[in-house]
Design an enzyme around this catalytic site. Structure first.
Site, mmCIF file in Angstrom:
data_model
loop_
_atom_site.group_PDB
_atom_site.id
_atom_site.type_symbol
_atom_site.label_atom_id
_atom_site.label_comp_id
_atom_site.label_asym_id
_atom_site.label_seq_id
_atom_site.Cartn_x
_atom_site.Cartn_y
_atom_site.Cartn_z
ATOM 1 N N ASP A 41 0.815 -1.216 0.000
ATOM 2 C CA ASP A 41 0.000 0.000 0.000
ATOM 3 C C ASP A 41 0.849 1.266 0.000
ATOM 4 O O ASP A 41 0.354 2.351 -0.332
ATOM 5 C CB ASP A 41 -0.931 0.013 1.214
ATOM 6 N N ILE A 218 4.063 -21.040 -4.391
ATOM 7 C CA ILE A 218 3.163 -20.276 -3.529
ATOM 8 C C ILE A 218 2.639 -21.201 -2.434
ATOM 9 O O ILE A 218 1.977 -22.199 -2.719
ATOM 10 C CB ILE A 218 1.985 -19.688 -4.326
#
Length: 251
Positions: A41, A218
């Site tokens: 962010d 992942i």
């Protein structure tokens, strides 16, 4: 330094908004020695540059909202130098995160275990990058920079409940509050679009494509840790410990 030549270990913690990414990252920072956090962010574009969707609403949950070049440069810098780029200030730490719900005694136990088991491994700094969009196909060039990839899931009901309970977000130039219907039309819609490739039939609440996740390296949190941050921390700590142990063995 490891045989890889990198001066830092990069851990990507990704998943849908409100899945517990930032909470997990902060807990791991407290547990694992020599660990730092970087937030995706912090790489949002300026408020004026955020794309506007067909409904006339700013879309903070799409690829176009992020300065990907700056993010990639920062990750490359960390791997090369072992510390954060100069003048990189986190605004994300100004946003509130609720109580983790993890027993403090358990955190203390994991911290003790980390210092004991990672004693000879802690000279290499660990950087945790948490973000809603790190592992998508459009982010593959950034995805491959991570040494460890941890993916958190959450169902639509949980995401909607948690996200709508938030007061808003500090931005580069002000403050953002989700308008009505934002979770369904933007947050969840983008999550499904960007991560459907990891799931059978594109159903992000369904079964994962295990072979693909393994190919992309992942690690996905088991379903039983959803909504249980203590179990989530245990799982993540185990994955990190395993990687750092293998890394040291190869030095």
């Amino acid at each position: 330094m490891s045989a890889s030549g990198n001066k830092a270990v990069l851990i990507g913690v990704s998943g849908v908004s409100s899945s517990g990414k930032t909470t997990l990252a902060r807990l791991l920072r407290d547990i694992v020695p020599n660990t730092f956090i970087l937030h995706e962010d912090d790489f949002y574009k300026t408020d004026q540059e955020i794309p506007v969707n067909e409904d006339g609403v700013q879309d903070w949950d799409c690829l176009g909202s992020l300065d990907l070049d700056l993010l990639e440069q920062a990750l490359d810098f960390i791997k090369t130098h072992g510390y954060l780029p100069p003048n990189l200030e986190s605004k994300e730490d100004k946003n509130a995160v609720g109580e983790s719900g993890v027993d403090r005694q358990r955190v203390a136990e994991l911290k003790k275990a980390a210092r004991k088991q990672l004693d000879v491994k802690s000279d290499v700094p660990v950087f945790i990058i948490d973000g809603f969009l790190l592992f998508s196909q459009d982010m593959r060039h950034i995805r491959e920079l991570f040494d460890i990839k941890l993916f958190l899931r959450a169902d639509h009901k949980t995401v909607k409940q948690r996200r709508e309970a938030r007061t808003g977000y500090v931005t580069l130039e002000g403050f953002w509050e989700d308008p009505p219907g934002y979770v369904d039309s933007v947050v969840w819609a983008n999550y499904a679009k960007d991560h459907g490739f990891l799931f059978e039939d594109g159903d992000v609440e369904g079964k994962l494509k295990d072979d693909l996740c393994e190919e992309l390296r992942i690690d996905t949190a088991p379903l039983q840790v959803q909504g249980n941050m203590t179990a989530c921390v245990d799982w993540a700590f185990d994955r990190i410990l395993s990687h750092l142990s293998k890394r040291t063995a190869g030095d």
